[in-house]
Design a protein around this motif. Structure first.
Motif, PDB file in Angstrom:
ATOM      1  N   ARG A 103     -24.141  32.580  68.173  1.00  0.00           N
ATOM      2  CA  ARG A 103     -23.492  32.973  66.913  1.00  0.00           C
ATOM      3  C   ARG A 103     -23.454  31.798  65.943  1.00  0.00           C
ATOM      4  NH1 ARG A 103     -19.790  35.416  70.471  1.00  0.00           N
ATOM      5  NH2 ARG A 103     -18.218  33.850  69.953  1.00  0.00           N
ATOM      6  N   ALA A 104     -23.190  30.600  66.459  1.00  0.00           N
ATOM      7  CA  ALA A 104     -23.185  29.408  65.598  1.00  0.00           C
ATOM      8  C   ALA A 104     -24.581  29.156  65.031  1.00  0.00           C
ATOM      9  CB  ALA A 104     -22.703  28.188  66.374  1.00  0.00           C
ATOM     10  N   LEU A 105     -25.617  29.320  65.836  1.00  0.00           N
ATOM     11  CA  LEU A 105     -26.991  29.150  65.356  1.00  0.00           C
ATOM     12  C   LEU A 105     -27.288  30.155  64.248  1.00  0.00           C
ATOM     13  CD1 LEU A 105     -29.851  27.989  65.431  1.00  0.00           C
ATOM     14  CD2 LEU A 105     -30.351  29.579  67.312  1.00  0.00           C
ATOM     15  N   ARG A 106     -26.872  31.382  64.425  1.00  0.00           N
ATOM     16  CA  ARG A 106     -27.101  32.397  63.390  1.00  0.00           C
ATOM     17  C   ARG A 106     -26.418  31.987  62.092  1.00  0.00           C
ATOM     18  NH1 ARG A 106     -24.769  36.213  60.841  1.00  0.00           N
ATOM     19  NH2 ARG A 106     -25.826  38.076  60.182  1.00  0.00           N
ATOM     20  N   GLN A 107     -25.195  31.507  62.162  1.00  0.00           N
ATOM     21  CA  GLN A 107     -24.470  31.100  60.956  1.00  0.00           C
ATOM     22  C   GLN A 107     -25.150  29.904  60.283  1.00  0.00           C
ATOM     23  OE1 GLN A 107     -21.913  32.730  59.542  1.00  0.00           O
ATOM     24  NE2 GLN A 107     -22.096  31.301  57.851  1.00  0.00           N
ATOM     25  N   ILE A 108     -25.618  28.957  61.073  1.00  0.00           N
ATOM     26  CA  ILE A 108     -26.322  27.796  60.529  1.00  0.00           C
ATOM     27  C   ILE A 108     -27.610  28.235  59.830  1.00  0.00           C
ATOM     28  CG2 ILE A 108     -27.634  25.731  61.217  1.00  0.00           C
ATOM     29  CD1 ILE A 108     -25.346  25.286  63.303  1.00  0.00           C
ATOM     30  N   MET A 109     -28.286  29.213  60.401  1.00  0.00           N
ATOM     31  CA  MET A 109     -29.510  29.723  59.773  1.00  0.00           C
ATOM     32  C   MET A 109     -29.201  30.401  58.437  1.00  0.00           C
ATOM     33  SD  MET A 109     -32.017  28.796  61.564  1.00  0.00           S
ATOM     34  CE  MET A 109     -33.296  29.794  60.840  1.00  0.00           C
ATOM     35  N   VAL A 110     -28.127  31.176  58.392  1.00  0.00           N
ATOM     36  CA  VAL A 110     -27.736  31.838  57.147  1.00  0.00           C
ATOM     37  C   VAL A 110     -27.418  30.809  56.071  1.00  0.00           C
ATOM     38  CG1 VAL A 110     -25.892  33.221  56.094  1.00  0.00           C
ATOM     39  CG2 VAL A 110     -26.948  33.964  58.230  1.00  0.00           C
ATOM     40  N   GLN A 111     -26.787  29.720  56.456  1.00  0.00           N
ATOM     41  CA  GLN A 111     -26.383  28.698  55.497  1.00  0.00           C
ATOM     42  C   GLN A 111     -27.530  27.793  55.050  1.00  0.00           C
ATOM     43  OE1 GLN A 111     -23.314  26.749  57.718  1.00  0.00           O
ATOM     44  NE2 GLN A 111     -21.740  28.204  57.086  1.00  0.00           N
ATOM     45  N   ASN A 112     -28.583  27.658  55.853  1.00  0.00           N
ATOM     46  CA  ASN A 112     -29.608  26.662  55.569  1.00  0.00           C
ATOM     47  C   ASN A 112     -31.001  27.206  55.281  1.00  0.00           C
ATOM     48  OD1 ASN A 112     -28.378  23.853  56.012  1.00  0.00           O
ATOM     49  ND2 ASN A 112     -27.585  25.063  57.725  1.00  0.00           N
ATOM     50  N   TYR A 113     -31.217  28.509  55.391  1.00  0.00           N
ATOM     51  CA  TYR A 113     -32.541  29.088  55.164  1.00  0.00           C
ATOM     52  C   TYR A 113     -32.421  30.401  54.410  1.00  0.00           C
ATOM     53  CZ  TYR A 113     -34.251  25.872  58.757  1.00  0.00           C
ATOM     54  OH  TYR A 113     -34.574  24.761  59.477  1.00  0.00           O
ATOM     55  N   HIS A 114     -33.528  30.801  53.813  1.00  0.00           N
ATOM     56  CA  HIS A 114     -33.638  32.123  53.212  1.00  0.00           C
ATOM     57  C   HIS A 114     -35.102  32.556  53.283  1.00  0.00           C
ATOM     58  CE1 HIS A 114     -34.744  29.530  49.813  1.00  0.00           C
ATOM     59  NE2 HIS A 114     -35.456  30.549  49.395  1.00  0.00           N
ATOM     60  N   ARG A 115     -35.344  33.824  53.026  1.00  0.00           N
ATOM     61  CA  ARG A 115     -36.712  34.347  52.990  1.00  0.00           C
ATOM     62  C   ARG A 115     -37.138  34.490  51.531  1.00  0.00           C
ATOM     63  NH1 ARG A 115     -39.116  34.942  57.934  1.00  0.00           N
ATOM     64  NH2 ARG A 115     -37.627  35.509  59.517  1.00  0.00           N
ATOM     65  N   ASP A 116     -38.374  34.096  51.248  1.00  0.00           N
ATOM     66  CA  ASP A 116     -38.881  34.272  49.884  1.00  0.00           C
ATOM     67  C   ASP A 116     -39.387  35.710  49.716  1.00  0.00           C
ATOM     68  OD1 ASP A 116     -41.362  34.358  51.135  1.00  0.00           O
ATOM     69  OD2 ASP A 116     -42.061  32.462  50.299  1.00  0.00           O
ATOM     70  N   HIS A 117     -39.980  36.005  48.563  1.00  0.00           N
ATOM     71  CA  HIS A 117     -40.440  37.367  48.267  1.00  0.00           C
ATOM     72  C   HIS A 117     -41.522  37.830  49.223  1.00  0.00           C
ATOM     73  CE1 HIS A 117     -37.956  37.548  44.773  1.00  0.00           C
ATOM     74  NE2 HIS A 117     -38.474  36.423  44.298  1.00  0.00           N
ATOM     75  N   ALA A 118     -42.287  36.909  49.780  1.00  0.00           N
ATOM     76  CA  ALA A 118     -43.352  37.257  50.720  1.00  0.00           C
ATOM     77  C   ALA A 118     -42.841  37.325  52.165  1.00  0.00           C
ATOM     78  CB  ALA A 118     -44.487  36.247  50.622  1.00  0.00           C
ATOM     79  N   GLY A 119     -41.553  37.054  52.378  1.00  0.00           N
ATOM     80  CA  GLY A 119     -40.985  37.114  53.720  1.00  0.00           C
ATOM     81  C   GLY A 119     -41.093  35.824  54.505  1.00  0.00           C
ATOM     82  N   ARG A 120     -41.567  34.752  53.858  1.00  0.00           N
ATOM     83  CA  ARG A 120     -41.689  33.464  54.546  1.00  0.00           C
ATOM     84  C   ARG A 120     -40.342  32.761  54.587  1.00  0.00           C
ATOM     85  NH1 ARG A 120     -46.613  32.920  50.971  1.00  0.00           N
ATOM     86  NH2 ARG A 120     -44.964  32.318  49.557  1.00  0.00           N
ATOM     87  N   LEU A 121     -40.093  32.050  55.657  1.00  0.00           N
ATOM     88  CA  LEU A 121     -38.853  31.301  55.815  1.00  0.00           C
ATOM     89  C   LEU A 121     -38.883  30.083  54.917  1.00  0.00           C
ATOM     90  CD1 LEU A 121     -36.279  31.348  57.570  1.00  0.00           C
ATOM     91  CD2 LEU A 121     -37.421  29.728  59.069  1.00  0.00           C
ATOM     92  N   ARG A 122     -37.843  29.887  54.143  1.00  0.00           N
ATOM     93  CA  ARG A 122     -37.716  28.755  53.231  1.00  0.00           C
ATOM     94  C   ARG A 122     -36.349  28.126  53.394  1.00  0.00           C
ATOM     95  NH1 ARG A 122     -42.719  27.785  52.209  1.00  0.00           N
ATOM     96  NH2 ARG A 122     -43.797  29.403  51.074  1.00  0.00           N
ATOM     97  N   ARG A 123     -36.251  26.896  52.960  1.00  0.00           N
ATOM     98  CA  ARG A 123     -34.939  26.251  52.921  1.00  0.00           C
ATOM     99  C   ARG A 123     -34.610  25.964  51.478  1.00  0.00           C
ATOM    100  NH1 ARG A 123     -34.879  20.764  52.459  1.00  0.00           N
ATOM    101  NH2 ARG A 123     -36.897  19.807  52.343  1.00  0.00           N
ATOM    102  N   PRO A 124     -33.331  26.061  51.111  1.00  0.00           N
ATOM    103  CA  PRO A 124     -32.972  25.786  49.725  1.00  0.00           C
ATOM    104  C   PRO A 124     -33.227  24.331  49.371  1.00  0.00           C
ATOM    105  CG  PRO A 124     -31.116  26.711  50.963  1.00  0.00           C
ATOM    106  CD  PRO A 124     -32.215  26.441  51.930  1.00  0.00           C
TER     107      PRO A 124
END
Length: 130
Positions: A103-124
């Motif tokens: 659960r902590a890993l999931r929260q860290i992922m939500v806070q530190n990454y997002h998906r771009d329009h093509a679905g690729r993993l990006r970091r802010p």
């Protein structure tokens, strides 16, 4: 100890205990902790996911210092590994709640990454995402 004397302490150990983790260290340690949790409770879930390369990356605590090699590549690769791990756990643990480290890993992922329009993993980044 005598009365009315000056006491001095060494705060080196205190400063070392509060050292900030870099974003790469944070994500890597979160993946490692989630893998350890799963290995302790349901090791068979990791059979088809974890290989020797994962063992090399997440087998021991990471301390990268101020200048890690290829940080952008490494943080995206670690993020991709984290997504694979979380998706794998979601598929194979249907109906069972994930452990606190997952659960902590999931929260860290939500806070530190997002998906771009093509679905690729990006970091802010500060320049693009404020």
């Amino acid at each position: 100890m005598r009365e009315r004397t000056t006491q001095r302490t060494d705060s080196t150990h205190v400063l070392a205990a509060v050292r900030d983790l870099t974003r790469l260290e944070l994500v890597t340690e979160a993946v490692r902790a989630a893998l350890e949790e799963v290995a302790g409770t349901s090791p068979h879930l990791l059979d088809e996911l974890v290989d020797e390369e994962w063992g090399h990356r997440y087998g021991r605590p990471v301390r990268l210092g101020k200048n890690p090699t290829e940080p952008t590549t490494r943080i995206l690769a670690t993020g991709s590994d984290a997504v694979r791990l979380l998706e794998h756990l979601h598929r194979h643990r249907a109906g069972r709640a994930p452990g606190p480290r997952a659960r902590a890993l999931r929260q860290i992922m939500v806070q530190n990454y997002h998906r771009d329009h093509a679905g690729r993993l990006r970091r802010p980044t500060a320049e693009k995402d404020g």
